[in-house]
Design an enzyme around this catalytic site. Structure first.
Site, short mmCIF file in Angstrom:
data_model
loop_
_atom_site.label_atom_id
_atom_site.label_comp_id
_atom_site.label_asym_id
_atom_site.label_seq_id
_atom_site.Cartn_x
_atom_site.Cartn_y
_atom_site.Cartn_z
CG ASP A 1 -2.58 1.32 1.77
OD1 ASP A 1 -2.19 2.39 1.26
OD2 ASP A 1 -2.42 0.21 1.25
C1 LIG Z 1 -6.16 1.32 -4.37
S1 LIG Z 1 -4.60 0.87 -3.76
C2 LIG Z 1 -4.48 1.62 -2.23
C3 LIG Z 1 -3.04 1.85 -1.78
O1 LIG Z 1 -2.22 0.64 -1.79
C4 LIG Z 1 -0.86 1.02 -2.16
O2 LIG Z 1 0.10 0.50 -1.27
P1 LIG Z 1 1.02 -0.77 -1.73
O3 LIG Z 1 1.46 -0.50 -3.14
O4 LIG Z 1 2.16 -0.78 -0.72
O5 LIG Z 1 0.11 -1.96 -1.58
C5 LIG Z 1 -0.86 2.53 -2.06
O6 LIG Z 1 -0.72 2.97 -0.73
C6 LIG Z 1 -2.24 2.82 -2.62
O7 LIG Z 1 -2.63 4.14 -2.49
#
Ligand SMILES: CSC[C@H]1O[C@H](OP(=O)(O)O)[C@H](O)[C@@H]1O
EC number: 5.3.1.23
Length: 355
Positions: free
Chosen positions: A248
């Site tokens: 992220d």
């Molecule tokens: C390519 S997605 C990167 C990252 O986003 C996800 O978090 P969320 O589902 O809370 O938006 C997750 O940390 C992924 O690894």
């Protein structure tokens, strides 16, 4: 391949897949304004760092699609306010912030270009946003290629196929398509190098059991779902070649914010001698921060942890701590796989020193 985003550039129609309803229901939500975009991102109907940035930017494009622009400076100020609003939807992923900065630089250059009239400025600005979709998919395929090469480079036999573990969801439901860590998984599948992909459930949102498992079953991968608490035993009992996860926000020293549970997997991977890779486009790297302790970690509502499908699973009255991300120190990361190649964490800073 499943599509988190449906966008028609002919008429500016935008729909997003409501990921809170997966895997049972495939339902698309129409997005007409930046407020619609903010809401689906904040509620996690849409999630995944790259997908958040693309949906946020597209929600701005569709909101201004039919706007008559008379004054370029007023238009520039308007889009700046809307982009800053979109950044506030979720604090940890950097992609929305970085793409907003890129879009503001582009819009400012159009504003200052005396050859560019107001309607041209709007059209070129919207076209710049639309290009994000194809660029993201191209970036993900490059990540897949570089990641597959890096993982196989440490294998003895060229005919060997390997087992991988991933956490959360980093595939077509987290991006414009193909995926980052799941992009590496797809690339290895395409080259016959993948024996099996293991994935964690990824409590409490269950990106693994609800989203990654859905993608893998949809595409008929050899895939196995495990509990978050089974990772150590998996490393002990199965031969896992590498862990591939998304990101992220990556600090310039390589410290990485990713879904909660990533850090403990990295610790276990080191203990068991399993290679641990972060897979992310450069749009997830934040050159403005030197280490992970500067990254804001979003804490989500306690209900997202204490209820499943509307049924309470935790004792009434218990206090809850529900961080959505954690920070994996660079020391636990073998490589950061990007669309420009694979970098050791210690070398990442040099990419920004040059620019
Ligand atoms: C390519 S997605 C990167 C990252 O986003 C996800 O978090 P969320 O589902 O809370 O938006 C997750 O940390 C992924 O690894």
């Amino acid at each position: 391949m499943l599509k988190a985003i449906k966008f028609r550039s002919s008429n500016g129609q935008l729909e997003v897949l409501d990921q809170l309803l997966l895997p049972h229901t495939m339902s698309y939500i129409k997005i007409s304004t930046v407020e619609d975009g903010w809401n689906v991102i904040n509620k996690m109907q849409v999630r995944g760092a790259p997908c958040i940035a693309i949906v946020g930017a597209l929600s701005l494009a569709v909101e201004i699609w039919n706007e008559e622009v008379a004054d370029k400076k007023i238009f520039l100020s308007e889009i700046e306010g809307k982009l800053n609003y979109l950044i506030s939807a979720r604090p940890t992923a950097v992609n929305m912030k970085k793409e907003s900065q890129n879009l503001m630089e582009f819009a400012t250059s159009l504003c200052n270009d005396s050859e560019c009239d107001p309607s041209d400025m709007k059209k070129k600005f919207i076209d710049q946003i639309i290009q994000m979709l194809e660029k993201d998919i191209a970036d993900n395929k490059a990540i897949g290629k570089y990641g597959s090469e890096a993982i196989m480079a440490t294998c003895k036999g060229s005919s060997q196929s390997v087992n991988l573990l991933t956490h959360c969801n980093t595939g077509s439901l987290a991006t414009a398509g193909y995926g980052t860590a799941l992009g590496v998984v797809r690339a290895m599948q395409e080259s016959g190098k993948l024996n099996r992909i293991y994935m964690t459930e990824t409590r409490p949102y269950n990106q693994g059991s609800r989203l990654t498992a859905f993608e893998m079953v949809h595409e008929k991968f050899s895939a196995t779902l495990i509990c978050d608490s089974s990772v150590a035993y998996l490393f002990q009992k199965k031969h896992i070649k590498a862990v591939v996860v998304g990101a992220d926000r990556v600090a310039v020293n390589g410290d990485t914010a990713n879904k909660i549970g990533t850090y403990q997997i990295a610790c276990l991977a080191q203990h068991h001698g399993v290679d641990f890779y972060v897979c992310a486009p450069f749009s997830s790297i934040d050159p403005s921060i030197s280490s992970g302790d500067q990254i804001i970690i979003e804490e989500r509502p306690e209900r997202e942890m204490t209820y499943v499908n509307g049924v309470r699973i935790a004792a009434q009255g218990i206090e809850v701590w529900n961080p959505a991300f954690d920070i994996t120190p660079a020391s636990l990361i073998k490589g950061i796989i990007t669309e420009k190649g694979v970098y050791e964490p210690k070398d990442l800073k040099d990419c920004f020193a040059q620019s």
